[in-house]
Design a protein around this motif. Structure first.
Motif, short mmCIF file in Angstrom:
data_model
loop_
_atom_site.label_atom_id
_atom_site.label_comp_id
_atom_site.label_asym_id
_atom_site.label_seq_id
_atom_site.Cartn_x
_atom_site.Cartn_y
_atom_site.Cartn_z
N TYR A 194 0.85 -1.19 0.00
CA TYR A 194 0.00 0.00 0.00
C TYR A 194 0.89 1.24 0.00
O TYR A 194 2.08 1.17 0.28
CB TYR A 194 -0.93 0.01 1.22
CG TYR A 194 -0.19 0.11 2.53
CD1 TYR A 194 0.03 1.35 3.12
CD2 TYR A 194 0.33 -1.02 3.16
CE1 TYR A 194 0.75 1.45 4.31
CE2 TYR A 194 1.04 -0.92 4.34
CZ TYR A 194 1.24 0.31 4.91
OH TYR A 194 1.95 0.43 6.08
N ALA B 201 -2.40 -9.27 2.80
CA ALA B 201 -3.53 -8.52 2.22
C ALA B 201 -4.13 -9.32 1.07
O ALA B 201 -3.41 -9.87 0.25
CB ALA B 201 -3.07 -7.16 1.73
N ALA C 88 -6.69 -7.76 -0.64
CA ALA C 88 -7.28 -6.70 -1.45
C ALA C 88 -6.50 -6.54 -2.76
O ALA C 88 -5.34 -6.92 -2.87
CB ALA C 88 -7.29 -5.39 -0.68
N GLN D 67 -3.72 -0.25 -3.09
CA GLN D 67 -4.29 0.09 -1.78
C GLN D 67 -3.60 1.30 -1.18
O GLN D 67 -2.44 1.56 -1.44
CB GLN D 67 -4.22 -1.11 -0.84
CG GLN D 67 -5.04 -2.29 -1.30
CD GLN D 67 -6.51 -1.93 -1.49
OE1 GLN D 67 -7.15 -1.38 -0.60
NE2 GLN D 67 -7.04 -2.22 -2.66
N THR E 31 -5.50 -2.51 5.12
CA THR E 31 -5.83 -3.60 4.20
C THR E 31 -5.04 -4.85 4.56
O THR E 31 -5.34 -5.93 4.07
CB THR E 31 -5.54 -3.21 2.73
OG1 THR E 31 -4.16 -2.89 2.61
CG2 THR E 31 -6.38 -2.04 2.30
#
Length: 103
Positions: free
Chosen positions: A68, A90, A92, A96, A101
Motif C-alpha cells: 500500500y 492482504a 485486497a 491500496q 488492508t
C-alpha cells in the motif's frame, strides 16, 4: 505549449519555454496551459516511473497486491509502496492506500 507541458512566458517565440509536467505527474489538459496546476500527481496507492511530460493517468501504476502507499504527491518509484508488516497479509486488489488492508 503541447499537451503535458505549460508555460507562463509571454510573447514566446519557441517551444523551448514550455515546461513538462515533472515525473510522477501528468496532464490531461489541452495544449496551451499556463500553470503547473495543469499537472496532476498520481493518487495515493500509485506511482509513476515514466519521464516528465506525461499526458495520461495510465502513467500511474498501482502498488502491487500485498502493498500500500499513503503518499500521493509525485511518487516516482515503487519504493513508495509499503509491504504488509510481518505476520500480516492482504487479499485486497493492487493500489491500496492504507495499512488497514493488511490483516
Amino acid at each position: 505549449c503541447p499537451d503535458g507541458k505549460y508555460s507562463d512566458a509571454e510573447r514566446a517565440t519557441s517551444e523551448n519555454v514550455c515546461i513538462p509536467c515533472v515525473a510522477g505527474k501528468y496532464s490531461t489538459a489541452a495544449a496551451g496551459q499556463t500553470s503547473e496546476f495543469a499537472c496532476i500527481a498520481c493518487v495515493a496507492g500509485k506511482y509513476s516511473t515514466e519521464a516528465a511530460g506525461q499526458t495520461s493517468n495510465t502513467t500511474c501504476v498501482a502498488c502491487a497486491k500485498g502493498k500500500y502507499a499513503t503518499a500521493a504527491a509525485r511518487q516516482t518509484s515503487n519504493v513508495t509502496c509499503i509491504g504488509c508488516a510481518k505476520g500480516k497479509y492482504a487479499t485486497a486488489a493492487a493500489g491500496q492506500t492504507s495499512e488497514f488492508t493488511c490483516i
